[in-house]
Design a protein around this motif. Structure first.
Motif, PDB file in Angstrom:
ATOM      1  N   ASP A 369     -26.969   3.595  82.428  1.00 57.24           N
ATOM      2  CA  ASP A 369     -27.521   2.837  81.301  1.00 57.24           C
ATOM      3  C   ASP A 369     -29.034   2.678  81.382  1.00 57.24           C
ATOM      4  OD1 ASP A 369     -25.103   2.658  80.082  1.00 57.24           O
ATOM      5  OD2 ASP A 369     -24.746   0.541  80.540  1.00 57.24           O
ATOM      6  N   TYR A 370     -29.708   3.790  81.272  1.00 56.27           N
ATOM      7  CA  TYR A 370     -31.175   3.821  81.331  1.00 56.27           C
ATOM      8  C   TYR A 370     -31.788   3.486  79.968  1.00 56.27           C
ATOM      9  CZ  TYR A 370     -31.470   6.271  85.860  1.00 56.27           C
ATOM     10  OH  TYR A 370     -31.431   6.614  87.180  1.00 56.27           O
ATOM     11  N   PRO A 371     -33.028   3.051  79.958  1.00 51.81           N
ATOM     12  CA  PRO A 371     -33.733   2.869  78.682  1.00 51.81           C
ATOM     13  C   PRO A 371     -33.743   4.189  77.905  1.00 51.81           C
ATOM     14  CG  PRO A 371     -35.034   1.970  80.484  1.00 51.81           C
ATOM     15  CD  PRO A 371     -33.879   2.688  81.117  1.00 51.81           C
ATOM     16  N   ALA A 372     -33.452   4.115  76.625  1.00 54.01           N
ATOM     17  CA  ALA A 372     -33.405   5.323  75.795  1.00 54.01           C
ATOM     18  C   ALA A 372     -34.735   6.069  75.835  1.00 54.01           C
ATOM     19  CB  ALA A 372     -33.049   4.946  74.358  1.00 54.01           C
ATOM     20  N   LYS A 373     -35.815   5.311  75.913  1.00 54.03           N
ATOM     21  CA  LYS A 373     -37.156   5.895  75.830  1.00 54.03           C
ATOM     22  C   LYS A 373     -37.465   6.901  76.930  1.00 54.03           C
ATOM     23  CE  LYS A 373     -39.204   1.999  75.224  1.00 54.03           C
ATOM     24  NZ  LYS A 373     -39.828   0.764  75.180  1.00 54.03           N
ATOM     25  N   ILE A 374     -36.859   6.711  78.118  1.00 53.93           N
ATOM     26  CA  ILE A 374     -37.223   7.606  79.227  1.00 53.93           C
ATOM     27  C   ILE A 374     -36.180   8.704  79.458  1.00 53.93           C
ATOM     28  CG2 ILE A 374     -38.695   5.915  80.417  1.00 53.93           C
ATOM     29  CD1 ILE A 374     -36.340   5.379  82.329  1.00 53.93           C
ATOM     30  N   LYS A 375     -35.215   8.821  78.525  1.00 54.86           N
ATOM     31  CA  LYS A 375     -34.183   9.838  78.717  1.00 54.86           C
ATOM     32  C   LYS A 375     -34.115  10.799  77.535  1.00 54.86           C
ATOM     33  CE  LYS A 375     -32.477   8.972  82.822  1.00 54.86           C
ATOM     34  NZ  LYS A 375     -32.462   9.986  83.877  1.00 54.86           N
ATOM     35  N   ALA A 376     -33.341  11.872  77.692  1.00 57.65           N
ATOM     36  CA  ALA A 376     -33.320  12.957  76.710  1.00 57.65           C
ATOM     37  C   ALA A 376     -32.638  12.546  75.409  1.00 57.65           C
ATOM     38  CB  ALA A 376     -32.623  14.174  77.309  1.00 57.65           C
ATOM     39  N   TYR A 378     -30.256  13.766  73.638  1.00 57.82           N
ATOM     40  CA  TYR A 378     -28.822  13.965  73.384  1.00 57.82           C
ATOM     41  C   TYR A 378     -27.937  12.901  74.048  1.00 57.82           C
ATOM     42  CZ  TYR A 378     -29.815  16.124  77.853  1.00 57.82           C
ATOM     43  OH  TYR A 378     -30.287  16.354  79.107  1.00 57.82           O
ATOM     44  N   MET A 379     -28.547  11.909  74.688  1.00 50.88           N
ATOM     45  CA  MET A 379     -27.717  10.934  75.396  1.00 50.88           C
ATOM     46  C   MET A 379     -27.199   9.847  74.458  1.00 50.88           C
ATOM     47  SD  MET A 379     -29.624  10.717  79.036  1.00 50.88           S
ATOM     48  CE  MET A 379     -29.914  12.232  79.988  1.00 50.88           C
ATOM     49  N   ARG A 380     -25.957   9.417  74.683  1.00 52.15           N
ATOM     50  CA  ARG A 380     -25.277   8.479  73.795  1.00 52.15           C
ATOM     51  C   ARG A 380     -25.950   7.107  73.830  1.00 52.15           C
ATOM     52  NH1 ARG A 380     -22.570   5.020  71.004  1.00 52.15           N
ATOM     53  NH2 ARG A 380     -20.500   5.516  70.207  1.00 52.15           N
ATOM     54  N   LEU A 381     -26.398   6.657  72.636  1.00 55.53           N
ATOM     55  CA  LEU A 381     -27.006   5.339  72.520  1.00 55.53           C
ATOM     56  C   LEU A 381     -25.932   4.280  72.712  1.00 55.53           C
ATOM     57  CD1 LEU A 381     -29.840   4.239  71.731  1.00 55.53           C
ATOM     58  CD2 LEU A 381     -28.985   4.088  69.383  1.00 55.53           C
ATOM     59  N   ASN A 382     -26.201   3.305  73.574  1.00 61.68           N
ATOM     60  CA  ASN A 382     -25.234   2.229  73.769  1.00 61.68           C
ATOM     61  C   ASN A 382     -25.177   1.346  72.534  1.00 61.68           C
ATOM     62  OD1 ASN A 382     -23.774   2.121  76.314  1.00 61.68           O
ATOM     63  ND2 ASN A 382     -25.812   2.135  77.261  1.00 61.68           N
ATOM     64  N   PRO A 387     -32.917  -4.683  70.064  1.00 57.57           N
ATOM     65  CA  PRO A 387     -33.992  -3.801  69.583  1.00 57.57           C
ATOM     66  C   PRO A 387     -35.150  -3.814  70.592  1.00 57.57           C
ATOM     67  CG  PRO A 387     -33.318  -5.368  67.866  1.00 57.57           C
ATOM     68  CD  PRO A 387     -32.598  -5.761  69.111  1.00 57.57           C
ATOM     69  N   GLY A 388     -35.660  -2.636  70.884  1.00 57.15           N
ATOM     70  CA  GLY A 388     -36.732  -2.532  71.881  1.00 57.15           C
ATOM     71  C   GLY A 388     -36.190  -2.389  73.293  1.00 57.15           C
ATOM     72  N   LYS A 389     -34.906  -2.719  73.446  1.00 55.27           N
ATOM     73  CA  LYS A 389     -34.293  -2.577  74.771  1.00 55.27           C
ATOM     74  C   LYS A 389     -33.069  -1.665  74.703  1.00 55.27           C
ATOM     75  CE  LYS A 389     -35.672  -6.109  77.905  1.00 55.27           C
ATOM     76  NZ  LYS A 389     -35.144  -6.884  79.037  1.00 55.27           N
ATOM     77  N   GLU A 390     -33.153  -0.665  73.826  1.00 56.75           N
ATOM     78  CA  GLU A 390     -32.033   0.256  73.680  1.00 56.75           C
ATOM     79  C   GLU A 390     -31.809   1.023  74.980  1.00 56.75           C
ATOM     80  OE1 GLU A 390     -34.600   0.203  71.496  1.00 56.75           O
ATOM     81  OE2 GLU A 390     -33.697  -0.345  69.561  1.00 56.75           O
TER      82      GLU A 390
END
Ligand code: ATP
Ligand code: MN
Length: 481
Positions: A369-376, A378-382, A387-390
């Protein structure tokens, strides 16, 4: 006469009137005792030469590195250290080796020297052992997935998509460097290139593997991967082998289970099938560690470390928990980290990963469960993230001494969310039309991961530089052999 492998001779349960062995001389002492190795095992077979009845000219040619064939009786050995030896009746020099010039002298060489002689280093005990373990591990990889009914998929090495962003790419082109065809705007005209478009060496087979998982259910790749990373580290190669399973209907938890089970299986395979080589490598590592200050030595010997991984659950920790731990850690407070962890959202560097694994948890760790901002993309959004902490359903497996060994995720299966994400990141939808089709037609929850094979071999062999676990390493400014 047909020759027998040294391994089989040493494992014999009885003496044999006549056997033939072929191999390379490791040492020759007292004009009498040859230590012969043929690569089938780390152990040499002792061959006893009847020097009184062997011409002086032949004896002189029994030098370190020479290829020979010996025929004689497999007899019980009088000497200590081996059960059987060959009492040589016939000896033939197959290929001479000039003792003065042969670089692999029977003494300790530095790993750097051995890298410069990568074509000969495999004739040493350590590299013979490493490469046999590497081979066993790759067999275990296939065995694991095949037994579970996964389909082995060969994804392309030359790829036409550059959207994945897993790393810097090597371009593949048949255009001339001088006199390159240009467009009217002066750009390289790839329409005139071999494929009629810009192409690269693959950085990952994941996107293509996903399309296959959406038909075959469970698939895996195991092939070469290329990254033009200019980071000269002991964990990065420009050409490495990656294993990428991809499974339809697996969520992130199932993905973690698969990765952990898989790693334990292949490590166990090596422990069960490479005992002699691992015992040797354990001794090598222990010797190497003696050069280090006490505080930097690892607490466990190699086999103990492998056993520890087999017997303990990997610790599963969310990114958020990990950041809390790191923020409050001594090296962070004392500003010992090169990159201080100030706030949620920071990308974790290898110093942080190693702190978590080696100092804090002291066992393999799965961060998820990494921050969306630092990952690729295609990864599934939780669902239900602030907001801001996706966060995304990503997972990295961190190993002691290695850092990241696995990177994976549950994939975004919702077409609209995926397209929106690509837009935000400026990824061309047109270019990935085929990838988006998986979400257009029969999309489903699915997950996968990539495991860097050399990092696994590093862990199992206890080696510390990735250049020493692949036969001919490719790194910046180095493509010899
Ligand atoms: P790192 O942060 O260590 O560079 P990464 O995040 O770039 O890794 P991924 O893109 O997730 O790695 O690739 C999957 C796996 O491939 C990694 O977990 C690692 O085991 C391996 N890997 C990645 N880059 C390299 C490399 N240059 N050489 C060898 N193995 C690599
Ligand atoms: Mn990387």
């Amino acid at each position: 006469m047909k020759h027998t492998k040294v391994k089989d001779l040493l494992n014999s349960t009885k003496t044999i009137h006549e056997v033939t062995a072929k191999g390379w001389v490791r040492t020759f002492r007292n004009n009498q005792f040859i230590a012969l190795n043929d690569g089938s095992t780390i152990h040499n077979i002792q061959c006893v030469v009847d020097f009184e009845n062997t011409p002086e000219t032949t004896l002189k040619r029994i030098t370190t590195g020479a290829a020979i064939s010996v025929t004689g009786e497999l007899a019980e050995s009088q000497g200590a250290g081996q059960k059987y030896e060959i009492q040589v009746k016939k000896l033939e020099i197959l290929g001479d080796s000039d003792a003065e010039k042969f670089p692999m002298q029977p003494k300790k060489h530095s790993l750097e020297f051995l890298r410069e002689n990568a074509h000969l280093r495999v004739r040493t005990n350590a590299f013979g052992a490493i490469m046999r373990v590497r081979s066993a591990l790759s067999f275990a990889v296939h065995q694991y997935f095949q037994q579970k009914g996964f389909v082995y998929v060969n994804t392309p090495i030359i790829t036409g998509s550059d959207a994945e962003g897993a790393g810097e790419m090597f371009q593949v082109s048949a255009l001339p460097f001088d006199n390159t065809p240009r467009t009217e705007e002066g750009k390289v005209n790839y329409k005139e290139d071999f494929f009629g478009k810009q192409t690269n060496l693959t950085v990952s087979g994941q996107l293509e593997a996903e399309t296959y998982a959406m038909a075959l259910g469970q698939v895996y790749t195991f092939g070469p991967t290329f990254r033009a990373e200019n980071s000269n580290t002991s964990r990065h190669l420009a050409e490495f082998w990656m294993i990428e399973p991809e499974v339809a209907f697996n969520d992130l938890a199932a993905n973690m289970d698969l990765a952990e089970d898989f790693i334990k299986y292949v490590v166990k395979y090596a422990v069960d099938n490479c005992a002699d080589d691992l015992k040797f490598l354990e001794g090598r590592l222990t010797e190497e560690e003696k050069q280090k200050p006490q505080a930097e030595r690892s607490e466990m010997a190699l086999l103990e470390k492998l056993q520890f991984v087999l017997e303990n659950n990997f610790k599963r920790v969310s990114y958020t928990e990990a950041v809390d731990i790191l923020r409050d850690s001594t090296p962070n407070k004392k500003k010992k980290f090169q990159y201080l962890i100030e706030e949620w959202g920071a990308d974790l560097q290898s110093e942080h990963e190693r702190f978590l694994v080696e100092k804090h948890f002291k066992c393999p760790v799965i961060l998820f469960d990494y921050p969306a901002k630092i990952k690729a993309f295609y990864m599934r959004l939780n669902d239900n993230t602030e907001p801001g902490k996706e966060t995304v359903r990503a997972m990295d497996i961190l190993f002691p001494g290695i850092g990241e060994i696995v990177g994976g995720s549950q994939r975004e299966e919702r077409l609209d969310v995926l397209i929106e994400k690509m837009k935000a990141l400026g990824i061309d939808e047109e270019e990935l039309w085929w990838y988006l089709d998986t979400r257009r037609f029969g999309s489903a929850v699915h997950s996968g991961f990539g495991l860097g094979f050399e990092r696994l071999v590093l862990f199992v062999t206890g080696m510390t530089n990735i250049r020493d676990v692949i036969p001919f390493p490719r790194t910046p400014m180095n493509a010899e052999f």
